[in-house]
Scaffold this motif. Sequence first.
Motif, short mmCIF file in Angstrom:
data_model
loop_
_atom_site.label_atom_id
_atom_site.label_comp_id
_atom_site.label_asym_id
_atom_site.label_seq_id
_atom_site.Cartn_x
_atom_site.Cartn_y
_atom_site.Cartn_z
N MET A 187 0.84 -1.20 0.00
CA MET A 187 0.00 0.00 0.00
C MET A 187 0.88 1.25 0.00
N GLY A 188 0.60 2.16 -0.92
CA GLY A 188 1.30 3.43 -0.98
C GLY A 188 0.34 4.57 -0.71
N ARG A 189 0.77 5.75 -1.04
CA ARG A 189 -0.07 6.92 -0.85
C ARG A 189 -1.26 6.85 -1.80
N PRO A 190 -2.49 7.03 -1.31
CA PRO A 190 -3.66 6.98 -2.19
C PRO A 190 -3.61 8.11 -3.22
N THR A 191 -4.07 7.81 -4.44
CA THR A 191 -4.07 8.82 -5.49
C THR A 191 -5.22 8.57 -6.46
N ASP A 192 -5.68 9.64 -7.09
CA ASP A 192 -6.72 9.52 -8.11
C ASP A 192 -6.11 9.25 -9.48
N ASN A 193 -4.79 9.40 -9.59
CA ASN A 193 -4.11 9.23 -10.88
C ASN A 193 -2.84 8.40 -10.69
#
Length: 58
Positions: free
Chosen positions: A5-11
Motif C-alpha cells: 500500500m502506498g499513498r492513495p491517489t486519483d491518478n
Amino acid sequence: MTKKMGRPTDNPKKYRIAVRLDEESKNILEQYCKEKKVNQMEAARRGIKKLKDDLKGK
C-alpha cells in the motif's frame, strides 16, 4: 501475500520509462524544474501533454 500500500491517489502512475538526454536537453530540463519548482518526472509529464496538440485527429 498482501498488496503493498502506498499513498492513495486519483491518478496512479503505473508505467515507467527511461530516457537518455543530450547535454542541451538535460540543461533545459534542469532549468525548467528549477524555475517551476517541479521534479523531473512532472516536467516530463507536462512536456508529453503538450505533444497532444501535435497529434492528428485529436
